[in-house]
Design a protein around this motif. Structure first.
Motif, PDB file in Angstrom:
ATOM      1  N   SER A 152      -0.708 -10.116   0.028  1.00 58.92           N
ATOM      2  CA  SER A 152      -2.094  -9.411  -0.383  1.00 58.92           C
ATOM      3  C   SER A 152      -3.217 -10.404  -0.282  1.00 58.92           C
ATOM      4  O   SER A 152      -4.346  -9.933  -0.273  1.00 58.92           O
ATOM      5  CB  SER A 152      -1.907  -9.460  -2.072  1.00 58.92           C
TER       6      SER A 152
ATOM      7  N   GLY B  67      -9.613 -11.799   9.231  1.00 57.63           N
ATOM      8  CA  GLY B  67      -9.473 -12.753   7.999  1.00 57.63           C
ATOM      9  C   GLY B  67      -9.099 -14.141   8.388  1.00 57.63           C
ATOM     10  O   GLY B  67      -9.067 -15.097   7.545  1.00 57.63           O
TER      11      GLY B  67
ATOM     12  N   ARG C 299     -12.766  -8.665  11.987  1.00 54.84           N
ATOM     13  CA  ARG C 299     -12.482  -8.981  10.688  1.00 54.84           C
ATOM     14  C   ARG C 299     -10.961  -9.160  10.313  1.00 54.84           C
ATOM     15  O   ARG C 299     -10.273  -8.494   9.667  1.00 54.84           O
ATOM     16  CB  ARG C 299     -13.030  -7.848   9.875  1.00 54.84           C
TER      17      ARG C 299
ATOM     18  N   SER D  14       0.579  -1.238   0.020  1.00 49.76           N
ATOM     19  CA  SER D  14       0.046   0.010   0.204  1.00 49.76           C
ATOM     20  C   SER D  14       0.851   1.102   0.004  1.00 49.76           C
ATOM     21  O   SER D  14       0.706   2.218   0.582  1.00 49.76           O
ATOM     22  CB  SER D  14      -0.989   0.233   1.397  1.00 49.76           C
TER      23      SER D  14
ATOM     24  N   GLY E 117      -8.633  -6.011  -4.067  1.00 45.25           N
ATOM     25  CA  GLY E 117      -9.249  -7.116  -3.808  1.00 45.25           C
ATOM     26  C   GLY E 117      -8.837  -7.429  -2.103  1.00 45.25           C
ATOM     27  O   GLY E 117      -9.580  -8.337  -1.629  1.00 45.25           O
ATOM     28  N   TRP E 118      -8.127  -6.396  -1.379  1.00 49.65           N
ATOM     29  CA  TRP E 118      -8.211  -6.679  -0.114  1.00 49.65           C
ATOM     30  C   TRP E 118      -9.715  -6.112   0.512  1.00 49.65           C
ATOM     31  O   TRP E 118     -10.131  -5.053   0.432  1.00 49.65           O
ATOM     32  CB  TRP E 118      -7.078  -5.719   0.279  1.00 49.65           C
ATOM     33  N   GLU E 119     -10.225  -7.086   1.183  1.00 49.12           N
ATOM     34  CA  GLU E 119     -11.557  -6.555   1.830  1.00 49.12           C
ATOM     35  C   GLU E 119     -11.688  -6.562   3.384  1.00 49.12           C
ATOM     36  O   GLU E 119     -12.710  -6.108   3.953  1.00 49.12           O
ATOM     37  CB  GLU E 119     -12.498  -7.923   1.651  1.00 49.12           C
ATOM     38  N   LEU E 120     -10.381  -6.330   4.044  1.00 47.59           N
ATOM     39  CA  LEU E 120     -10.586  -6.248   5.400  1.00 47.59           C
ATOM     40  C   LEU E 120     -10.607  -4.737   5.962  1.00 47.59           C
ATOM     41  O   LEU E 120     -10.236  -3.939   5.142  1.00 47.59           O
ATOM     42  CB  LEU E 120      -9.381  -6.976   6.091  1.00 47.59           C
ATOM     43  N   ASP E 121     -10.979  -4.663   7.145  1.00 48.67           N
ATOM     44  CA  ASP E 121     -11.111  -3.030   7.418  1.00 48.67           C
ATOM     45  C   ASP E 121      -9.597  -2.592   8.126  1.00 48.67           C
ATOM     46  O   ASP E 121      -9.343  -1.476   8.144  1.00 48.67           O
ATOM     47  CB  ASP E 121     -12.001  -2.884   8.688  1.00 48.67           C
TER      48      ASP E 121
ATOM     49  N   ARG F  91      -3.324   3.158  -0.225  1.00 47.83           N
ATOM     50  CA  ARG F  91      -4.446   2.423  -0.421  1.00 47.83           C
ATOM     51  C   ARG F  91      -4.414   1.009  -0.242  1.00 47.83           C
ATOM     52  O   ARG F  91      -3.141   0.630  -0.733  1.00 47.83           O
ATOM     53  CB  ARG F  91      -5.025   2.525  -1.823  1.00 47.83           C
TER      54      ARG F  91
END
Length: 363
Positions: A315, A354, A352, A294, A302-306, A298
């Motif tokens: 990744s 993962g 979250r 990052s 595809g990274w969906e965690l908070d 950003r």
């Protein structure tokens, strides 16, 4: 090597007969470590010592490149130096003492995400799953791109320390290609018995790529010579290395020298091709992790965690990297061991992550 080849082919599953385990005892673990070099062994020791159900998978023998090093003198706690084989064997026994499983002669071909589980697939089609995976696959030696080298590999041309060949070099002239620590360590080791050792370095000197203590030792060794700005143009021999053609990079002039032994240390490439399309890698194939994912502020695609990726997290949440396979790693035994331990650091549970809350981070 023959035993390992038979085991990989599944012939008889005779691992126990030769002291090698090849079949996992379970289908699901807390932690799967892929790679048996210093980073992988460090992760296995710390993972198992924390009480995690840990399995380490290695395609050949534990130790990696470090296991082939003739002598490591700058590793903390060994003021008199230690061979790579001794150091990594102690680490293997230490991991086993804490209860880590060590699978040898198993090649990993794929990594998949299945909900909170990370699935590691083997070349024979079988698989194991885990809460977390640590990638410690290391690197492989680059091959010398000069005519004759391929045909004479193993017959005078060797990649790595090749300690088993050292006694045969007694009283003979030895050539070593490379200017980093691995080349310097091999030069010092071989100089004990060889008539002469010549380091062939493409660059201007050793200072850009070799530790200061090794440079000092080489300068003080009467039978070690450094030839800067020199490369191998061709290797000659009828079934055995007999001569080398050397080329001066600046003038283009060539010279033939008698040579029966050449050890090559010209860098390494990461063993990450099997991860293509799974985790993000840099242009050279090294695995990106943590802040490198990052750099623009950003999260990776595809990274969906908070949360952002942890320091050594790839990744793919729950998949970490340690050691030489990581992009911009230090390429040192101590840092590899440290990263293996860091990747197993237990973190307080959070939302979250993962992976199940009991195992935030790699642990």
């Amino acid at each position: 090597p023959d035993v390992l080849d038979h085991l990989r082919a599944g012939e008889g599953r005779a691992g126990d007969g030769v002291g090698l385990a090849t079949t996992p005892a379970a289908e699901f673990y807390d932690l799967v470590v892929i790679g048996g070099g210093p980073a992988g062994l460090g992760a296995a020791v710390y993972g198992a010592s924390e009480g995690l159900r840990t399995v380490l998978v290695e395609r050949s023998a534990t130790g990696g490149q470090a296991g082939q090093s003739s002598r490591i003198e700058n590793y903390l706690g060994f003021p008199d130096g230690v061979s790579g084989a001794q150091l990594t064997d102690r680490a293997r026994r230490q991991a086993a003492k804490f209860g880590a499983e060590i699978l040898t002669a198993r090649e990993v071909t794929a990594l998949e995400v299945n909900g909170a589980a990370r699935v590691v697939r083997f070349s024979d089609g079988s698989a194991v799953a885990a809460h977390s995976v640590i990638l410690a696959t290391g690197v492989s030696y680059r091959q010398l791109d000069a005519p004759g080298c391929d045909d004479l590999t193993g017959c005078g041309v060797y990649y790595g320390s090749a300690l088993t060949e050292a006694p045969a070099c007694q009283g003979q002239d030895v050539y070593i290609v490379g200017g980093a620590n691995s080349a310097g360590q091999a030069a010092m080791y071989l100089s004990r018995g060889a008539k002469s050792v010549t380091l062939l370095v493409r660059g201007e000197s050793l200072t850009a790529s070799m530790s200061h203590y090794l440079i000092q030792q080489i300068e003080e060794s009467p039978n070690i010579r450094v030839r800067a700005r020199t490369v191998v143009e061709e290797a000659h021999g009828d079934g055995r290395l007999e001569r080398l053609t050397l080329r001066d990079v600046d003038t283009g002039e060539t010279e033939q020298v008698d040579a029966q032994w050449m050890f090559v240390f010209i860098g390494a490439a990461p063993l990450t091709g099997w991860l293509d399309g799974t985790v993000l890698r840099d242009e050279r194939g090294f695995i990106l992790a943590g802040p490198d994912l990052s750099a623009d502020g950003r999260p990776p695609a595809g990274w969906e965690l908070d949360r952002p990726p942890y320091h050594l997290e790839t990744s793919v949440p729950g998949v970490f990297v340690a050691g030489d396979a990581r992009s911009e790693s230090a390429k040192r035994v101590a840092s590899a061991v440290g990263e293996g331990a860091m990747a197993v650091t237990r973190r307080p549970p959070g939302p979250r992550t993962g992976v199940p809350q009991r195992y935030a981070g790699a642990a």
